[in-house]
Design a protein around this motif. Structure first.
Motif, PDB file in Angstrom:
ATOM      1  N   HIS A 190      51.523  88.629  18.884  1.00 42.21           N
ATOM      2  CA  HIS A 190      51.611  87.708  19.932  1.00 42.21           C
ATOM      3  C   HIS A 190      52.550  86.597  19.210  1.00 42.21           C
ATOM      4  O   HIS A 190      53.299  85.941  20.223  1.00 42.21           O
ATOM      5  N   PHE A 191      52.064  86.141  18.207  1.00 40.49           N
ATOM      6  CA  PHE A 191      52.647  84.980  17.722  1.00 40.49           C
ATOM      7  C   PHE A 191      54.282  85.200  17.677  1.00 40.49           C
ATOM      8  O   PHE A 191      55.222  84.114  17.886  1.00 40.49           O
ATOM      9  N   ARG A 192      54.769  86.290  17.425  1.00 37.51           N
ATOM     10  CA  ARG A 192      56.202  86.638  17.165  1.00 37.51           C
ATOM     11  C   ARG A 192      56.943  86.561  18.513  1.00 37.51           C
ATOM     12  O   ARG A 192      58.131  86.005  18.463  1.00 37.51           O
ATOM     13  N   VAL A 193      56.098  86.878  19.709  1.00 37.54           N
ATOM     14  CA  VAL A 193      56.835  86.834  20.916  1.00 37.54           C
ATOM     15  C   VAL A 193      57.317  85.560  21.361  1.00 37.54           C
ATOM     16  O   VAL A 193      58.402  85.160  21.576  1.00 37.54           O
ATOM     17  N   PHE A 194      56.478  84.441  20.535  1.00 37.29           N
ATOM     18  CA  PHE A 194      56.987  82.934  21.120  1.00 37.29           C
ATOM     19  C   PHE A 194      57.802  82.354  19.712  1.00 37.29           C
ATOM     20  O   PHE A 194      58.149  81.305  19.974  1.00 37.29           O
ATOM     21  N   ALA A 198      41.318  76.900  17.623  1.00 42.75           N
ATOM     22  CA  ALA A 198      39.902  77.653  18.237  1.00 42.75           C
ATOM     23  C   ALA A 198      40.256  78.255  19.414  1.00 42.75           C
ATOM     24  O   ALA A 198      39.829  79.424  19.686  1.00 42.75           O
ATOM     25  N   LEU A 199      41.205  77.882  20.365  1.00 46.69           N
ATOM     26  CA  LEU A 199      41.600  78.526  21.412  1.00 46.69           C
ATOM     27  C   LEU A 199      42.390  80.130  21.001  1.00 46.69           C
ATOM     28  O   LEU A 199      41.923  81.069  21.615  1.00 46.69           O
ATOM     29  N   MET A 200      43.008  79.723  20.099  1.00 43.40           N
ATOM     30  CA  MET A 200      43.983  80.894  19.600  1.00 43.40           C
ATOM     31  C   MET A 200      42.872  82.125  18.868  1.00 43.40           C
ATOM     32  O   MET A 200      43.053  83.280  19.236  1.00 43.40           O
ATOM     33  N   GLU A 201      41.812  81.732  18.137  1.00 40.39           N
ATOM     34  CA  GLU A 201      41.230  82.700  17.832  1.00 40.39           C
ATOM     35  C   GLU A 201      40.232  83.320  18.807  1.00 40.39           C
ATOM     36  O   GLU A 201      39.962  84.310  18.670  1.00 40.39           O
ATOM     37  N   HIS A 202      39.748  82.434  19.792  1.00 41.50           N
ATOM     38  CA  HIS A 202      38.924  83.028  20.914  1.00 41.50           C
ATOM     39  C   HIS A 202      39.617  84.086  21.626  1.00 41.50           C
ATOM     40  O   HIS A 202      39.138  85.135  22.006  1.00 41.50           O
ATOM     41  N   ARG A 203      40.816  83.964  21.737  1.00 44.94           N
ATOM     42  CA  ARG A 203      41.850  84.747  22.334  1.00 44.94           C
ATOM     43  C   ARG A 203      42.231  86.048  21.541  1.00 44.94           C
ATOM     44  O   ARG A 203      42.936  86.745  22.144  1.00 44.94           O
ATOM     45  N   GLN A 204      41.915  85.976  20.265  1.00 47.09           N
ATOM     46  CA  GLN A 204      42.126  86.934  19.422  1.00 47.09           C
ATOM     47  C   GLN A 204      43.773  87.022  19.378  1.00 47.09           C
ATOM     48  O   GLN A 204      44.358  88.416  19.348  1.00 47.09           O
ATOM     49  N   LEU A 234      50.169  74.268  21.068  1.00 46.43           N
ATOM     50  CA  LEU A 234      49.176  74.900  22.127  1.00 46.43           C
ATOM     51  C   LEU A 234      49.953  76.018  22.907  1.00 46.43           C
ATOM     52  O   LEU A 234      49.645  77.550  22.806  1.00 46.43           O
ATOM     53  N   ALA A 235      51.324  75.876  22.981  1.00 51.21           N
ATOM     54  CA  ALA A 235      52.271  76.916  23.847  1.00 51.21           C
ATOM     55  C   ALA A 235      52.617  77.939  23.007  1.00 51.21           C
ATOM     56  O   ALA A 235      52.612  78.886  23.421  1.00 51.21           O
ATOM     57  N   SER A 236      52.639  77.715  21.807  1.00 53.40           N
ATOM     58  CA  SER A 236      53.104  78.738  20.854  1.00 53.40           C
ATOM     59  C   SER A 236      51.939  79.463  20.431  1.00 53.40           C
ATOM     60  O   SER A 236      52.251  80.570  19.746  1.00 53.40           O
ATOM     61  N   THR A 237      50.574  79.264  20.468  1.00 50.80           N
ATOM     62  CA  THR A 237      49.521  80.156  20.126  1.00 50.80           C
ATOM     63  C   THR A 237      48.840  80.528  21.294  1.00 50.80           C
ATOM     64  O   THR A 237      47.797  80.956  21.343  1.00 50.80           O
ATOM     65  N   GLY A 238      49.283  80.602  22.258  1.00 56.53           N
ATOM     66  CA  GLY A 238      49.094  81.496  23.661  1.00 56.53           C
ATOM     67  C   GLY A 238      48.291  80.570  24.717  1.00 56.53           C
ATOM     68  O   GLY A 238      47.618  81.056  25.716  1.00 56.53           O
ATOM     69  N   THR A 239      48.349  79.352  24.580  1.00 53.02           N
ATOM     70  CA  THR A 239      47.783  78.432  25.286  1.00 53.02           C
ATOM     71  C   THR A 239      48.941  77.635  26.190  1.00 53.02           C
ATOM     72  O   THR A 239      49.357  76.666  25.798  1.00 53.02           O
ATOM     73  N   PRO A 240      49.340  77.972  27.659  1.00 51.00           N
ATOM     74  CA  PRO A 240      50.520  77.540  28.294  1.00 51.00           C
ATOM     75  C   PRO A 240      50.105  75.965  28.340  1.00 51.00           C
ATOM     76  O   PRO A 240      48.985  75.554  28.688  1.00 51.00           O
TER      77      PRO A 240
END
Length: 321
Positions: free
Chosen positions: A184-188, A173-179, A67-73
């Motif tokens: 973005h992935f590279r930042v983490f 599902a969360l990652m795709e919704h947030r586009q 979750l954390a690595s795909t944009g969901t804290p």
């Protein structure tokens, strides 16, 4: 192949087949509650607090990391530690994702009670719909009845595999919704092989460039080419636009009377280039396909200005190639 080796392979295949069947059951069983879980997480202003005991806790840590690595804290809170002060980490802005195959894990009682006391949304994952966890949850995600792969129903195998897959499904599902993009992935993921694969050309390129203008005599051009040691020279026109390149191969082809030429008579026109925001992996693929060792980097759009140079050795050192 010995008989024992054959037995080991048979066991391995039976385990994998059993867990594959469990995952198929999970996929078929998903319904509206999965969408409700995703929407509950999207509404939260804080983090996803993941908790679970034993094997569920180990799975929970992996779900937290995904979750954390795909944009969901997200943050993992151990249920036993939660009972001794760590409940202070769980705030009203958060949403709790609590995992328990039985749904009756006693160590989860305090974190469940905490979410009910402070109106913190609770998503429960368990295999028993009438369990304490799922009855208390705002969103209940029920694992379908599937045999454990150990054969005697004791060792958590199919159940943990399903829980892990369900966590992956939520994260994607969360990652795709947030586009959520590769950038973005590279930042983490700045380190390791994954970070290298997601590195941009601009991260690796040289900015001190071997460039000369149209009309430059080859004698002067050779000095510039040799000084920087890239084995290539760029020829520019008005506004710094890259018009051509001179490589060692071009020099060999014009060896007879080389110094009598100007750069535009020796260069290869309309060379291959790449944009600074392209992935370095794309640069490697381009160099391999054309059997060249470097690419000039030019600004996208109409200017064609040379802003960098990326060499295959830079990519190798970074772990891209």
């Amino acid at each position: 192949m010995t008989s024992s080796t054959t037995d080991f392979l048979a066991t391995a295949r039976r385990v994998i087949e059993t867990e594959t069947a469990a995952l198929s059951l999970l996929g078929e069983s998903l319904g509206d509650s999965f969408g409700e879980a995703v929407e509950t997480i999207l509404r939260a202003r804080g983090r996803v607090i993941v908790s679970g005991m034993g094997k569920s806790g180990h799975v929970g840590r992996k779900i937290t990391a995904t979750l954390a690595s795909t944009g969901t804290p997200a943050q993992f809170v151990h249920p036993a530690e939660a009972s001794h002060g760590d409940l202070g980490m769980v705030t009203r802005d958060d949403v709790a994702l609590v995992l328990s195959n039985s749904g009756e894990t006693p160590e989860l009682a305090d974190i469940i009670a905490h979410t009910r006391r402070f109106d913190i949304p609770l998503i429960g994952v368990a295999s028993r719909p009438q369990s304490t966890l799922l009855r208390q949850s705002d969103v209940a995600l029920v694992l379908p009845p599937a045999p454990e792969a150990c054969g005697n129903g004791i060792v958590p195998t199919s159940s943990t595999t399903m829980t892990l897959a369900l966590g992956d499904a939520l994260a994607i599902a969360l990652m795709e919704h947030r586009q959520f993009t590769p950038e973005h992935f590279r930042v983490f993921h700045p380190g390791g092989k994954l970070g290298a694969r997601l590195a941009r050309v601009a991260d690796l390129m040289h900015r001190n460039l071997p460039l000369v203008s149209v009309g430059t005599p080859m004698g002067e051009a050779l000095i510039t080419m040799s000084r920087l040691g890239f084995g290539v020279l760029g020829v520019t026109g008005e506004g710094g636009r890259l018009l051509g390149v001179i490589t060692d191969g071009d020099l060999r082809r014009h060896l007879d009377g080389l110094l009598a030429h100007s750069v535009e008579e020796v260069m290869t026109a309309a060379p291959r280039t790449i944009a600074p925001d392209a992935l370095a992996e794309k640069a490697v693929a381009e160099m391999n396909a054309k059997k060249i060792t470097s690419l000039f980097v030019v600004e996208p759009g109409g200017s064609g200005e040379a802003v960098g140079l990326i060499h295959i050795h830079d990519c190798l050192r970074a772990g891209v190639a």
